[in-house]
Design an enzyme around this catalytic site. Structure first.
Site, PDB file in Angstrom:
ATOM      1  N   LYS A  91       0.835  -1.213   0.000  1.00  0.00           N
ATOM      2  CA  LYS A  91       0.000   0.000   0.000  1.00  0.00           C
ATOM      3  C   LYS A  91       0.866   1.258   0.000  1.00  0.00           C
ATOM      4  O   LYS A  91       0.617   2.196  -0.748  1.00  0.00           O
ATOM      5  CB  LYS A  91      -0.924   0.032   1.239  1.00  0.00           C
ATOM      6  CG  LYS A  91      -1.891  -1.139   1.321  1.00  0.00           C
ATOM      7  CD  LYS A  91      -2.848  -0.996   2.502  1.00  0.00           C
ATOM      8  CE  LYS A  91      -2.152  -0.942   3.860  1.00  0.00           C
ATOM      9  NZ  LYS A  91      -1.433  -2.176   4.212  1.00  0.00           N
ATOM     10  N   ARG A 151      -9.504   0.897   9.280  1.00  0.00           N
ATOM     11  CA  ARG A 151      -9.052  -0.440   9.657  1.00  0.00           C
ATOM     12  C   ARG A 151     -10.090  -1.201  10.468  1.00  0.00           C
ATOM     13  O   ARG A 151      -9.844  -2.334  10.857  1.00  0.00           O
ATOM     14  CB  ARG A 151      -7.776  -0.332  10.491  1.00  0.00           C
ATOM     15  CG  ARG A 151      -6.498  -0.565   9.681  1.00  0.00           C
ATOM     16  CD  ARG A 151      -5.339  -0.114  10.514  1.00  0.00           C
ATOM     17  NE  ARG A 151      -4.125  -0.828  10.341  1.00  0.00           N
ATOM     18  CZ  ARG A 151      -3.070  -0.384   9.649  1.00  0.00           C
ATOM     19  NH1 ARG A 151      -3.152   0.736   8.968  1.00  0.00           N
ATOM     20  NH2 ARG A 151      -1.961  -1.065   9.636  1.00  0.00           N
ATOM     21  N   ARG A 207      11.454  -5.785   4.739  1.00  0.00           N
ATOM     22  CA  ARG A 207      11.194  -4.352   4.517  1.00  0.00           C
ATOM     23  C   ARG A 207      12.241  -3.495   5.226  1.00  0.00           C
ATOM     24  O   ARG A 207      12.585  -3.728   6.373  1.00  0.00           O
ATOM     25  CB  ARG A 207       9.805  -3.992   5.041  1.00  0.00           C
ATOM     26  CG  ARG A 207       9.562  -2.470   5.066  1.00  0.00           C
ATOM     27  CD  ARG A 207       8.115  -2.100   5.115  1.00  0.00           C
ATOM     28  NE  ARG A 207       7.396  -2.624   6.259  1.00  0.00           N
ATOM     29  CZ  ARG A 207       6.069  -2.564   6.402  1.00  0.00           C
ATOM     30  NH1 ARG A 207       5.335  -2.001   5.459  1.00  0.00           N
ATOM     31  NH2 ARG A 207       5.487  -3.047   7.463  1.00  0.00           N
ATOM     32  N   ARG A 234      11.749  -1.343  10.693  1.00  0.00           N
ATOM     33  CA  ARG A 234      10.764  -0.807  11.630  1.00  0.00           C
ATOM     34  C   ARG A 234      10.693  -1.658  12.880  1.00  0.00           C
ATOM     35  O   ARG A 234      10.755  -2.870  12.810  1.00  0.00           O
ATOM     36  CB  ARG A 234       9.386  -0.775  10.955  1.00  0.00           C
ATOM     37  CG  ARG A 234       9.088   0.554  10.291  1.00  0.00           C
ATOM     38  CD  ARG A 234       7.858   0.476   9.451  1.00  0.00           C
ATOM     39  NE  ARG A 234       6.724  -0.112  10.149  1.00  0.00           N
ATOM     40  CZ  ARG A 234       5.492  -0.194   9.639  1.00  0.00           C
ATOM     41  NH1 ARG A 234       5.268   0.285   8.436  1.00  0.00           N
ATOM     42  NH2 ARG A 234       4.513  -0.742  10.314  1.00  0.00           N
ATOM     43  N   ARG A 294      -0.518  -8.312  13.926  1.00  0.00           N
ATOM     44  CA  ARG A 294      -1.130  -7.407  12.944  1.00  0.00           C
ATOM     45  C   ARG A 294      -1.975  -8.177  11.927  1.00  0.00           C
ATOM     46  O   ARG A 294      -2.995  -7.680  11.475  1.00  0.00           O
ATOM     47  CB  ARG A 294      -0.064  -6.583  12.249  1.00  0.00           C
ATOM     48  CG  ARG A 294       0.015  -5.196  12.846  1.00  0.00           C
ATOM     49  CD  ARG A 294       1.399  -4.642  12.910  1.00  0.00           C
ATOM     50  NE  ARG A 294       1.998  -4.387  11.625  1.00  0.00           N
ATOM     51  CZ  ARG A 294       3.315  -4.501  11.405  1.00  0.00           C
ATOM     52  NH1 ARG A 294       4.105  -4.881  12.367  1.00  0.00           N
ATOM     53  NH2 ARG A 294       3.804  -4.221  10.239  1.00  0.00           N
TER      54      ARG A 294
HETATM   55  P1  ADP Z   1       1.663  -1.684   7.887  1.00  0.00           P
HETATM   56  O1  ADP Z   1       2.462  -0.876   6.898  1.00  0.00           O
HETATM   57  O2  ADP Z   1       2.405  -2.855   8.421  1.00  0.00           O
HETATM   58  O3  ADP Z   1       0.281  -1.998   7.371  1.00  0.00           O
HETATM   59  P2  ADP Z   1       1.089   0.806   9.257  1.00  0.00           P
HETATM   60  O4  ADP Z   1       2.348   1.546   9.036  1.00  0.00           O
HETATM   61  O5  ADP Z   1      -0.059   1.128   8.375  1.00  0.00           O
HETATM   62  O6  ADP Z   1       1.414  -0.770   9.177  1.00  0.00           O
HETATM   63  O7  ADP Z   1       0.608   0.959  10.764  1.00  0.00           O
HETATM   64  C1  ADP Z   1       1.498   0.756  11.844  1.00  0.00           C
HETATM   65  C2  ADP Z   1       0.707   0.748  13.156  1.00  0.00           C
HETATM   66  O8  ADP Z   1       0.054   2.027  13.351  1.00  0.00           O
HETATM   67  C3  ADP Z   1      -0.414  -0.270  13.213  1.00  0.00           C
HETATM   68  O9  ADP Z   1       0.059  -1.546  13.633  1.00  0.00           O
HETATM   69  C4  ADP Z   1      -1.348   0.366  14.264  1.00  0.00           C
HETATM   70  O10 ADP Z   1      -0.846   0.192  15.579  1.00  0.00           O
HETATM   71  C5  ADP Z   1      -1.241   1.857  13.927  1.00  0.00           C
HETATM   72  N1  ADP Z   1      -2.271   2.283  12.961  1.00  0.00           N
HETATM   73  C6  ADP Z   1      -2.076   2.701  11.682  1.00  0.00           C
HETATM   74  N2  ADP Z   1      -3.231   3.007  11.085  1.00  0.00           N
HETATM   75  C7  ADP Z   1      -4.216   2.785  12.016  1.00  0.00           C
HETATM   76  C8  ADP Z   1      -5.645   2.896  12.008  1.00  0.00           C
HETATM   77  N3  ADP Z   1      -6.315   3.298  10.920  1.00  0.00           N
HETATM   78  N4  ADP Z   1      -6.297   2.578  13.149  1.00  0.00           N
HETATM   79  C9  ADP Z   1      -5.654   2.176  14.249  1.00  0.00           C
HETATM   80  N5  ADP Z   1      -4.317   2.038  14.314  1.00  0.00           N
HETATM   81  C10 ADP Z   1      -3.596   2.331  13.222  1.00  0.00           C
HETATM   82  P1  ADP Z   2       2.158  -1.786   3.254  1.00  0.00           P
HETATM   83  O1  ADP Z   2       2.177  -0.280   3.209  1.00  0.00           O
HETATM   84  O2  ADP Z   2       0.917  -2.362   2.609  1.00  0.00           O
HETATM   85  O3  ADP Z   2       2.368  -2.332   4.617  1.00  0.00           O
HETATM   86  P2  ADP Z   2       4.737  -1.627   1.846  1.00  0.00           P
HETATM   87  O4  ADP Z   2       4.482  -0.744   0.678  1.00  0.00           O
HETATM   88  O5  ADP Z   2       5.470  -1.074   3.000  1.00  0.00           O
HETATM   89  O6  ADP Z   2       3.350  -2.332   2.332  1.00  0.00           O
HETATM   90  O7  ADP Z   2       5.506  -2.928   1.294  1.00  0.00           O
HETATM   91  C1  ADP Z   2       6.005  -3.942   2.174  1.00  0.00           C
HETATM   92  C2  ADP Z   2       7.376  -4.434   1.681  1.00  0.00           C
HETATM   93  O8  ADP Z   2       7.219  -5.150   0.446  1.00  0.00           O
HETATM   94  C3  ADP Z   2       8.371  -3.311   1.390  1.00  0.00           C
HETATM   95  O9  ADP Z   2       9.657  -3.772   1.762  1.00  0.00           O
HETATM   96  C4  ADP Z   2       8.268  -3.115  -0.122  1.00  0.00           C
HETATM   97  O10 ADP Z   2       9.506  -2.640  -0.663  1.00  0.00           O
HETATM   98  C5  ADP Z   2       7.963  -4.510  -0.614  1.00  0.00           C
HETATM   99  N1  ADP Z   2       7.080  -4.538  -1.802  1.00  0.00           N
HETATM  100  C6  ADP Z   2       6.098  -3.658  -2.139  1.00  0.00           C
HETATM  101  N2  ADP Z   2       5.473  -4.029  -3.291  1.00  0.00           N
HETATM  102  C7  ADP Z   2       6.075  -5.177  -3.691  1.00  0.00           C
HETATM  103  C8  ADP Z   2       5.897  -6.083  -4.824  1.00  0.00           C
HETATM  104  N3  ADP Z   2       4.948  -5.851  -5.761  1.00  0.00           N
HETATM  105  N4  ADP Z   2       6.703  -7.178  -4.892  1.00  0.00           N
HETATM  106  C9  ADP Z   2       7.642  -7.405  -3.945  1.00  0.00           C
HETATM  107  N5  ADP Z   2       7.871  -6.611  -2.870  1.00  0.00           N
HETATM  108  C10 ADP Z   2       7.106  -5.511  -2.735  1.00  0.00           C
END
Ligand code: ADP
Ligand code: ADP
Ligand code: ZN
Length: 245
Positions: free
Chosen positions: A45, A121, A155, A188, A199
């Site tokens: 995303k 979420r 990542r 992270r 998660r």
């Molecule tokens: P990921 O990239 O692994 O999906 P995010 O960076 O989006 O994770 O979110 C990291 C953390 O921030 C989540 O595990 C949660 O604790 C918090 N968080 C992010 N967005 C939300 C939301 N919409 N509602 C509640 N908590 C959130």
């Molecule tokens: P999210 O925001 O949904 O948690 P991220 O964009 O942070 O996901 O992506 C998670 C990890 O996967 C990052 O290390 C990113 O570089 C990698 N990644 C993203 N898109 C792809 C893809 N299409 N194929 C392989 N790896 C990917």
């Protein structure tokens, strides 16, 4: 509740000033789409939202980044279990709705077009969002469990500008250094196995029902997120061109 603005509104506050009046007509009528990006943690995303923000000159609103930049803000006046977002985030639990709703509300109020990533979420947040704005495009990135785990453990994120990399799938030119700004690439804190597993459970219980609820939206498009970043991006762009006007 105070939120650092840079975190909520990265790249694109400059939109109006930068708009070239001689830009081709199709760009003008495509301007400022309102895009929602859904998918499990690690689906891509953040990576694809950054592409959208660049291509369409919209704000990238991401609750994850906004919260990471405000991990220690005092939320004790909101009647929450913990006094800061940090405790929830490190465990991989959801930060209380009142906190994230306020972040999104403020960010949306100063954005024309946007790509919203990491929110809603749970069904309560989805109801809240419905009161805040309409959406042109709702993208759902679909990726299998095994692939999600591999993506997250590899990542790496730029300490300075937040750009995502992957040790295998998306490497920087120089190991450990951000291509864009030269910042350090770090893992992270919550990309450890226990938090990641939690998660995914939180996603299944709270967020999957939200995605199911959007399936009937006019702008809903499911995207196969398991291919290369470029292939996924091509599909996302077609979906936006089709649904935004
Ligand atoms: P990921 O990239 O692994 O999906 P995010 O960076 O989006 O994770 O979110 C990291 C953390 O921030 C989540 O595990 C949660 O604790 C918090 N968080 C992010 N967005 C939300 C939301 N919409 N509602 C509640 N908590 C959130
Ligand atoms: P999210 O925001 O949904 O948690 P991220 O964009 O942070 O996901 O992506 C998670 C990890 O996967 C990052 O290390 C990113 O570089 C990698 N990644 C993203 N898109 C792809 C893809 N299409 N194929 C392989 N790896 C990917
Ligand atoms: Zn950087």
């Amino acid at each position: 509740l105070r939120v650092r603005e840079r975190a909520v509104l990265p790249a694109s506050v400059r939109s109006d000033l930068d708009n070239d009046l001689t830009a081709p007509a199709e760009i003008e009528c495509m301007s400022q789409p309102r895009i929602l990006m859904l998918g499990p943690p690690g689906a891509g995303k953040g990576t694809q939202s950054a592409n959208l923000a660049d291509e369409y000159d919209v704000s990238h609103i991401t609750t994850g980044d906004a919260l990471r930049a405000n991990k220690d803000m005092d939320i004790s006046d909101m009647d929450t279990e913990y006094d800061t977002p940090r405790e929830y985030m490190e465990a991989g639990d959801l930060v209380p709705d009142a906190v994230v709703n306020a972040i999104v509300d403020e960010a949306l109020s100063s954005a024309d077009g946007f790509v919203l990533d990491g929110y809603p979420r749970n069904p309560e947040q989805a109801d809240e969002l419905e009161d805040m704005t309409d959406l042109d495009v709702v993208l759902s990135l679909e990726v299998s469990r095994d692939e999600l785990v591999a993506r997250r453990t590899g990542r790496r994120v730029c300490d300075d500008c937040g750009t995502n990399y992957h040790v295998e799938f998306d490497q920087p030119e120089v190991e450990g250094v951000c291509d864009g700004c030269g910042g350090d690439l770090v893992q992270r804190e919550d990309d450890n196995e226990e938090s990641v597993r939690n998660r995914l459970n939180v996603f299944d219980e709270n967020t999957q029902p939200v995605i199911d609820g959007y399936e009937n939206h006019d702008g809903y498009v499911a995207i196969d997120g398991e291919r290369t970043p470029d292939e996924v991006w091509a599909d996302i762009r077609s979906a936006v061109e089709e649904h935004a006007e």
